[in-house]
Design an enzyme around this catalytic site. Structure first.
Site, PDB file in Angstrom:
ATOM      1  N   ASP A 154       0.818  -1.217   0.000  1.00 16.47           N
ATOM      2  CA  ASP A 154       0.000   0.000   0.000  1.00 16.47           C
ATOM      3  C   ASP A 154       0.852   1.268   0.000  1.00 16.47           C
ATOM      4  O   ASP A 154       1.837   1.326  -0.739  1.00 16.47           O
ATOM      5  CB  ASP A 154      -0.953  -0.039   1.205  1.00 16.47           C
ATOM      6  N   HIS A 194      -3.428   5.865   3.719  1.00 14.97           N
ATOM      7  CA  HIS A 194      -4.209   4.658   3.410  1.00 14.97           C
ATOM      8  C   HIS A 194      -3.562   3.366   3.935  1.00 14.97           C
ATOM      9  O   HIS A 194      -4.243   2.484   4.458  1.00 14.97           O
ATOM     10  CB  HIS A 194      -4.363   4.610   1.885  1.00 14.97           C
ATOM     11  N   SER A 384     -11.202  -1.221   0.597  1.00 12.40           N
ATOM     12  CA  SER A 384      -9.857  -1.069   1.154  1.00 12.40           C
ATOM     13  C   SER A 384      -9.797  -1.483   2.616  1.00 12.40           C
ATOM     14  O   SER A 384      -8.775  -1.971   3.070  1.00 12.40           O
ATOM     15  CB  SER A 384      -9.431   0.394   1.077  1.00 12.40           C
TER      16      SER A 384
END
Lengths: 455, 94
Positions: A154, A194, A384
């Site tokens: 990520d 994220h 996600s």
């Protein structure tokens, strides 16, 4: 099949349900044991008034006339709810009605949705809810992810933020982490973003995993934004993970890889039908390395994507079949998103997939208040968040079973078979095989352990 | 005019422990046609399949090159990839 059972128990029970000044009896106090029905103990029994004709010469069975409604104990009935096993449902219903004279009626209890959870809606529940739904059954079996390498592919992980929100220190396995050339920063010290959210969402399920920080989406190249990479960076990352995996003896081999990213637009790809296309082509190098890594023993999970029909992410460019490329690979677990009320979030991509038709595989929780990586009031959202929750479940299972004990393919099968059916009956393109059901999964894993141990 | 940047992927079949120089020799690729920093990346080691990044022109040339046919495949897309969250509304779109 979920059902509502309308009952007329003893008058004193009805009176207790109707009377707001006394505590309402539980579902089991009202219904006792209903054969073939798993009664919902959390549902507070509801009184239902009896309709009666206003006029003395009215038809007692007609609703098409002026009516009054009576909650008197001798008139009212009480609703409880539960789930009837799907196999031979009609026969079970007939048997139930004949065996219990206090049952007035049985009706379907379909899922109802008003406005689905979308990107701009507030959190639904928090990460403690997710722990309760997912983690408790794993913890009771001692499945906490101890020592299992879990790669978060990520934007990088921020350990200080994770430790602060979780309330205890978190570490990464820096020696086995990897970053693309040109990415500045140390493993575990990347800006909160994220990737930190994804790490958090796996840790709330499997607190003792060994995190591998793989900040592929921080790839620095001309013209790139801060949160995008190229698929070639992911190929390099997977080659690194393949090397790590091959160094492990098979009897101790295990690695879980969580991927909450993908391609949003067909215009980013070669056209469908081109032999070098990524989205629809299992021969693409990334799809090849996914297959090779899974054969080597990795459990690979991909988010299904955020292109659901009700409220797709603004970036979505697929007119149909948005689950594309490795997110739809037959060798991965493709994860859809549900809120903590078990309803599919409106942005969760629906199947069929492009590389394999039956995508997504399963669903699990997202859109809850969790890592606060995007602010105090922003939920951990998107598929996600669902993907690392599922990756945490897989890592927890792996804490006791190596690849030799249970191949990635068999583990995916166990997860699918033990899932709680949701949406349409059986497999559907909204929820896949259903919502991850860790109590059932733990039972299945226990059986695998016994079988492996032999007689 | 700026030189073309390597932007497409190709795969090539080579013996174990091959180097990017081996790949360049096999495919007839000049240094400025290959992303040497990306290197030669194993994608299916059991079959000796490796990936490398080359310019579009080199990819197109290899696609039609009879002498190299059979030892390589591509060119393949190298699309950008983005995270699946937080969910962006239409108004947030680039």
């Amino acid at each position: 099949m979920r059902v509502i059972v309308q009952m007329r128990p003893e008058h004193d029970v009805v009176q207790a349900v109707v009377d707001p000044s006394v505590s309402t009896p539980s579902a089991s106090d009202v219904a006792g044991s209903l054969p073939g029905i798993d009664l919902d103990a959390d549902f507070v029994p509801v009184p239902v008034p009896q309709p009666k004709p206003v006029y003395s010469d009215g038809d007692p069975l007609s609703l098409d006339q002026p009516l009054t409604f009576s909650l008197a104990a001798e008139d009212a009935s009480v609703l409880v709810r539960g789930e009837i096993q799907d196999r031979d449902g009609s026969a079970r219903l007939a048997l139930l009605s004949s065996q219990r004279a206090d049952i007035v009626g049985i009706a379907a209890d379909p899922a109802v949705e008003t406005t689905p959870t979308c990107g701009n809606t507030p959190p639904v529940g928090d990460w403690h809810d997710v722990q309760r739904f997912v983690t408790d059954a794993l913890k009771s079996e001692g499945l906490d992810g101890s020592g299992v390498p879990l790669a978060i592919v990520d934007t990088g992980i921020n350990l200080a933020h994770l430790g602060q929100v979780l309330g205890s220190p978190v570490t990464v396995d820096a020696a086995r982490s990897w970053k693309p050339p040109g990415v500045n920063g140390n493993f575990g010290q990347f800006p909160v973003n994220h990737g930190t959210m994804c790490a958090f969402d796996s840790l709330i399920v499997a607190r003792k995993v060994s995190l591998l920080d793989i900040p592929v989406l921080l790839s620095q190249r001309q013209g790139s934004t801060v949160m995008e990479g190229l698929l070639s960076d992911a190929i390099s990352a997977y080659a690194h993970l393949w090397g790590l995996l091959e160094q492990m003896p098979r009897e101790r081999r295990r690695m879980v890889i969580s991927n909450s990213w993908g391609s949003f637009k067909p215009t980013w790809d070669f056209p469908p039908g081109h032999p070098g296309n990524y989205s629809d082509n299992r021969a693409h190098p990334f799809n090849l390395i996914v297959a090779a890594l899974e054969v080597s023993g990795a459990d690979i999970l991909f988010a299904a994507g955020n292109c659901g029909v009700e409220c797709p992410d603004g970036r979505c460019g697929f007119p149909n079949r948005p689950i594309n490329g490795a997110n739809s690979h037959p060798s991965v677990l493709s994860v859809a998103g549900v809120d903590t009320h078990d309803a599919r979030v409106g942005y969760s991509s629906q199947g069929p997939g492009r590389l394999a038709v039956r995508k997504p595989d399963i669903a699990t929780y997202t859109h809850f208040s969790g890592s606060k990586a995007f602010g105090q009031n922003s939920p951990d959202s998107g598929t996600s968040a669902a993907c690392p929750v599922a990756a945490g479940v897989v890592a927890a299972v792996r804490s006791k079973l190596s690849v030799q004990d249970l191949s990635p393919s068999r583990l995916r099968t166990l997860i699918r078979r033990s899932a709680h059916d949701a949406g349409g009956h059986g497999y559907d393109f909204d929820y896949g095989y259903g919502i991850i059901n860790t109590p059932q999964l733990v039972d299945a894993v226990r059986r695998v352990g016994k079988n492996n141990a032999g007689p | 005019m700026a030189p073309e940047r390597p932007t497409v992927l190709i795969t090539v079949t080579l013996p174990v422990r091959s180097t990017i120089e081996d790949a360049q020799r096999r495919l007839g690729l000049a240094d400025d046609e290959v992303d040497t920093a990306y290197g030669l990346v194993p994608v299916d080691p059991a079959r000796g399949t490796y990936a490398l990044l080359v310019t579009e022109a080199a990819g197109a040339r290899l696609q039609g090159a009879p002498e190299a046919r059979g030892s390589h495949q591509g060119p393949f897309a190298n699309p950008k990839i983005e995270p699946f969250g937080p969910v962006q509304s239409k108004d947030d779109e680039d």
